[in-house]
Write an enzyme that holds these catalytic residues in place. Sequence first.
Site, mmCIF file in Angstrom:
data_model
loop_
_atom_site.group_PDB
_atom_site.id
_atom_site.type_symbol
_atom_site.label_atom_id
_atom_site.label_comp_id
_atom_site.label_asym_id
_atom_site.label_seq_id
_atom_site.Cartn_x
_atom_site.Cartn_y
_atom_site.Cartn_z
ATOM 1 N N SER A 102 -6.453 6.326 12.008
ATOM 2 C CA SER A 102 -4.959 6.309 11.224
ATOM 3 C C SER A 102 -5.040 7.493 10.178
ATOM 4 C CB SER A 102 -4.750 4.880 10.681
ATOM 5 O OG SER A 102 -3.637 4.765 10.048
ATOM 6 N N LYS A 177 2.422 4.345 13.633
ATOM 7 C CA LYS A 177 1.194 3.467 13.232
ATOM 8 C C LYS A 177 1.239 2.966 11.779
ATOM 9 C CE LYS A 177 -2.513 1.182 13.083
ATOM 10 N NZ LYS A 177 -3.885 1.739 13.246
ATOM 11 N N LYS A 246 -4.656 1.377 2.794
ATOM 12 C CA LYS A 246 -4.420 3.095 2.959
ATOM 13 C C LYS A 246 -3.282 3.350 3.751
ATOM 14 C CE LYS A 246 -6.041 4.745 6.578
ATOM 15 N NZ LYS A 246 -6.788 5.154 7.522
#
Length: 299
Positions: A102, A177, A246
């Site tokens: 990611s 994502k 994050k």
Amino acid sequence: MVEQTVATKIAFIGLGRMGLPMAVNLVSAGYQVTGYDRSKEACAAFAAKGGTAADSARAAANGAEIVITMLPTSGIVASCLVGEENALADVAPGALVIDMSSSVPADTLKLAEELKARGLSLVDAPVSGGVGKAIDGTLAIMVGGEAGDAARAEPVLKAMGDRIFLAGKLGAGHVIKVLNNYVSAAGALAAVEALIVGREFGLDEDVITDILNASTGRNNTTENKVKKFILSGAFNSGFDLALMSKDIGIAAGLAGDLGLDMKLLSRTSQEWNAATEELPAGADHTEIYRYVDGGSRRG
């Protein structure tokens, strides 16, 4: 389009909770897979499942036609591939890199330029579905990149997921994502707040969950996480709270870069950042319940 066969040599870098079962599924599909992780235990676990373990990222990628990364951040991906570890030094000519981490989209675009100068290609293909779907090979995979590169990656990706989406240009997979995780995280906050408010009124949290799941308030957290990981006290879904934070931060940063003022996105990012700072390192993302519960009493 370059035809892929199970004779394709694959390097898989990052054998964590998600990466290990994904790499094992590639082995089960018949691919020649050499894996690497800084954890010797992870490498040993991969070898025990039939894979080949290497003692460095560069050794794993030696002669590889496809290099897959499943690492915590885009900074680590770059350091591994073209930085200190220089994993791509000895790959096969014209190798394809598939970043399933990611990552920050801007970092992905920068990395692609470095790879292009080496005659290598890159697609971003982050995943969704959690450890369970990584194990049974039913992940959703979001692909960003040129059509030819995406087509080249597709047979390999199908060994790890059953829903492969071509999201768009390079970086698009990473964008969708983090947006997905933002929506999931916002839903999680709403769900745990509803549980706590209802509980304080005197309602049973199991009953609250059942009613939400039979009504329009249901979401991934209410359906798959509340009873199994939150109300049970297990808090072990397999996805760290810090990683969720994050990803939401990447989404918020992207909105800012685009000149957009997304108030709920900003607020959600702030809450998850605060939870990461308050809860112990390594806390599971379902522990957002503990953070919200404690905050409601402090506030």
